[in-house]
Design a protein around this motif. Structure first.
Motif, PDB file in Angstrom:
ATOM      1  N   ILE A 251       0.861  -1.181   0.000  1.00 14.95           N
ATOM      2  CA  ILE A 251       0.000   0.000   0.000  1.00 14.95           C
ATOM      3  C   ILE A 251       0.904   1.240   0.000  1.00 14.95           C
ATOM      4  O   ILE A 251       1.787   1.369   0.867  1.00 14.95           O
ATOM      5  CB  ILE A 251      -0.906   0.014   1.263  1.00 14.95           C
ATOM      6  CG1 ILE A 251      -1.798  -1.240   1.282  1.00 14.95           C
ATOM      7  CG2 ILE A 251      -1.726   1.286   1.334  1.00 14.95           C
ATOM      8  CD1 ILE A 251      -2.617  -1.386   2.551  1.00 14.95           C
ATOM      9  N   ARG A 330      -5.248   4.581   5.110  1.00 18.30           N
ATOM     10  CA  ARG A 330      -6.635   4.133   5.258  1.00 18.30           C
ATOM     11  C   ARG A 330      -6.734   2.683   4.780  1.00 18.30           C
ATOM     12  O   ARG A 330      -6.192   2.322   3.739  1.00 18.30           O
ATOM     13  CB  ARG A 330      -7.568   5.033   4.448  1.00 18.30           C
ATOM     14  CG  ARG A 330      -7.704   6.430   5.076  1.00 18.30           C
ATOM     15  CD  ARG A 330      -8.767   7.241   4.360  1.00 18.30           C
ATOM     16  NE  ARG A 330     -10.061   6.555   4.385  1.00 18.30           N
ATOM     17  CZ  ARG A 330     -10.874   6.449   3.339  1.00 18.30           C
ATOM     18  NH1 ARG A 330     -10.530   6.969   2.173  1.00 18.30           N
ATOM     19  NH2 ARG A 330     -12.025   5.832   3.458  1.00 18.30           N
ATOM     20  N   GLY A 332      -9.761   0.831   4.550  1.00 21.24           N
ATOM     21  CA  GLY A 332     -11.016   0.519   3.835  1.00 21.24           C
ATOM     22  C   GLY A 332     -10.836   0.198   2.355  1.00 21.24           C
ATOM     23  O   GLY A 332     -11.313  -0.848   1.892  1.00 21.24           O
ATOM     24  N   PRO A 333     -10.125   1.053   1.601  1.00 15.92           N
ATOM     25  CA  PRO A 333      -9.997   0.788   0.162  1.00 15.92           C
ATOM     26  C   PRO A 333      -9.232  -0.503  -0.148  1.00 15.92           C
ATOM     27  O   PRO A 333      -9.292  -0.987  -1.271  1.00 15.92           O
ATOM     28  CB  PRO A 333      -9.206   2.017  -0.341  1.00 15.92           C
ATOM     29  CG  PRO A 333      -9.368   3.060   0.705  1.00 15.92           C
ATOM     30  CD  PRO A 333      -9.524   2.335   2.003  1.00 15.92           C
ATOM     31  N   HIS A 334      -8.514  -1.031   0.831  1.00 15.32           N
ATOM     32  CA  HIS A 334      -7.679  -2.218   0.588  1.00 15.32           C
ATOM     33  C   HIS A 334      -8.215  -3.476   1.266  1.00 15.32           C
ATOM     34  O   HIS A 334      -7.615  -4.536   1.192  1.00 15.32           O
ATOM     35  CB  HIS A 334      -6.253  -1.952   1.086  1.00 15.32           C
ATOM     36  CG  HIS A 334      -5.658  -0.709   0.511  1.00 15.32           C
ATOM     37  ND1 HIS A 334      -5.212  -0.636  -0.790  1.00 15.32           N
ATOM     38  CD2 HIS A 334      -5.487   0.532   1.057  1.00 15.32           C
ATOM     39  CE1 HIS A 334      -4.771   0.598  -1.021  1.00 15.32           C
ATOM     40  NE2 HIS A 334      -4.931   1.319   0.084  1.00 15.32           N
ATOM     41  N   ARG A 335      -9.356  -3.309   1.942  1.00 10.96           N
ATOM     42  CA  ARG A 335      -9.880  -4.414   2.760  1.00 10.96           C
ATOM     43  C   ARG A 335     -10.112  -5.679   1.922  1.00 10.96           C
ATOM     44  O   ARG A 335      -9.698  -6.777   2.307  1.00 10.96           O
ATOM     45  CB  ARG A 335     -11.185  -3.975   3.422  1.00 10.96           C
ATOM     46  CG  ARG A 335     -11.735  -4.975   4.419  1.00 10.96           C
ATOM     47  CD  ARG A 335     -13.189  -4.644   4.751  1.00 10.96           C
ATOM     48  NE  ARG A 335     -13.371  -3.257   5.143  1.00 10.96           N
ATOM     49  CZ  ARG A 335     -13.349  -2.832   6.409  1.00 10.96           C
ATOM     50  NH1 ARG A 335     -13.174  -3.695   7.382  1.00 10.96           N
ATOM     51  NH2 ARG A 335     -13.539  -1.552   6.673  1.00 10.96           N
TER      52      ARG A 335
END
Ligand code: MG
Length: 385
Positions: A251, A330, A332-335
């Motif tokens: 990320i 963050r 969320g976008p990579h969950r």
């Protein structure tokens, strides 16, 4: 007591069974018979190393049966079981372990307790074997008739693993070469060693006939299992860089994470949670940070290893729940990508892997953006031993 090495003898041809696959490579509830025997020793905390003696025709079967295991190369066996054991013992010469456990590769259901009893008995005997009583009356048969009744007083059935002080059993085998004795205790007795007896177990059966495989499968099916929960926690500090490895994916970020390996704090917490559920040490005991071979290592390897340890004990991962604690990046976008990657490493359905994230409201070291923390909980089902 020094190191204990297990020598598994799997060089036989198993002529009493149907089919073309030798008995030690036949499937038993999803694993080859030999793999079950190997797993019993690699997961035993007192066994430092496992070495297997195989038939020269079985190299491919052996490679398949030991996939994913980090074992030294197999030893090629000889004409008889006794020859095979001697060759195996001679192959351990460079290790010169203090003691050796010699086990039939076709006894897949040996329990950790039996292994422990044999090892413990070696502290005051040069050798020890597990044995069980003979409840039936014994007859000597001749031409379909009874020739005589054999008194069964003091008669026991010998099982394996048979444990010995290494140098003594190796020397005994070298002295007795060519005698074709059917167990190693006989070899030791012939050289005058006095061996101890410990309690064996009925389930520690030798797979000899097709019916034995069916019986072993029934024994496995009725083994009770229990639920265990493991927890893991890890922290890595931010350092120079423009990318963090988190949950097995890269990320982009204003910093990197510092650590000996790839510093994947999420996979480290999960690895520790799995090892915790197994009561099998922690990530540092399996992959010491002082060992240069783990520098910049892909942490997926650590997690896969912990999962292998679970599977080696016939365990099942029911659920993994991971919480990442940081202000940034963050999550969320990579969950979804993380969930998919972690479930692939674990080889379980993605529905069993939960990824959560939280901040600490700008409080503490994570709040000051000094690093990332992760905690993980896993639920596993494990046979009760
Ligand atoms: Mg770590």
């Amino acid at each position: 007591m020094g190191d204990t090495v297990a020598l598994l003898v799997a060089a036989g041809r198993g002529r009493r069974m149907s089919g073309t696959v030798p008995k030690q490579y036949r499937d038993l509830c999803g694993k080859p018979v030999l793999r079950r025997a190997i797993d019993a020793f690699t997961t035993h905390p007192a066994v430092a190393k496992v070495r297997v003696v195989i038939h020269p025709d079985d190299a491919d079967d052996y490679t398949r049966a030991t996939a994913g295991l980090d074992l030294p190369p197999p030893v090629t066996g000889g004409e008889t079981r006794q020859d095979s054991v001697r060759l195996g013992l001679e192959a351990l010469a460079n290790d010169t372990p203090a003691q050796v456990l010699i086990h039939d590769g076709a006894r897949p259901l040996v329990s950790p307790d039996t292994i422990t009893r044999v090892i413990d008995a070696l502290s005051d005997a040069p050798g020890a074997i597990p044995a069980i009583d003979v409840p039936d009356t014994l007859k000597r048969a001749q031409d379909g008739r009874i020739a005589e009744t054999v008194p069964r007083d003091n008669i026991v059935r010998a099982q394996t693993p048979q444990g010995f002080r290494y140098v003594e059993i190796r020397d005994a085998h070298q002295r007795m070469t060519g005698r074709d004795m059917t167990d190693d205790a006989a070899v030791a007795e012939a050289t005058g060693l006095h061996l101890a007896l410990v309690a064996g177990e009925e389930d520690n059966m030798k797979i000899t006939r097709d019916a034995d495989l069916e019986r072993a499968a029934r024994i496995l099916a009725r083994r009770p299992s229990g639920i265990r929960v493991g927890s893991g926690f890890d922290v890595h500090r931010f350092g120079p860089g423009d990318c963090v490895r988190l949950g097995g994916i890269d990320i982009s970020h204003t910093h990197g994470l510092a650590g000996h390996s790839d510093a994947d704090v999420a996979l480290h917490a999960l690895t520790d949670a799995l090892l915790g559920a197994l009561a099998d040490g922690d990530i540092g005991s399996h992959f010491p940070p002082t060992d240069p071979q783990w520098r910049d290592a892909d942490s997926a390897r650590f997690l896969a290893h912990a999962m292998d340890r679970l599977r080696a004990r016939d365990g099942d991962l029911l659920h993994a729940d991971l919480t990442l604690i940081c202000e940034a990046p963050r999550i969320g976008p990579h969950r979804a990508a993380m969930q998919s990657r972690i479930s692939a490493i674990l080889d379980v359905d993605a529905g069993r892997v939960s990824i959560k994230a939280t901040t600490t409201e700008a409080l503490g070291f994570t709040g000051r953006r000094e690093g990332i923390a992760a905690q993980a909980t896993v639920t596993v089902e494990l046979p009760i031993q």
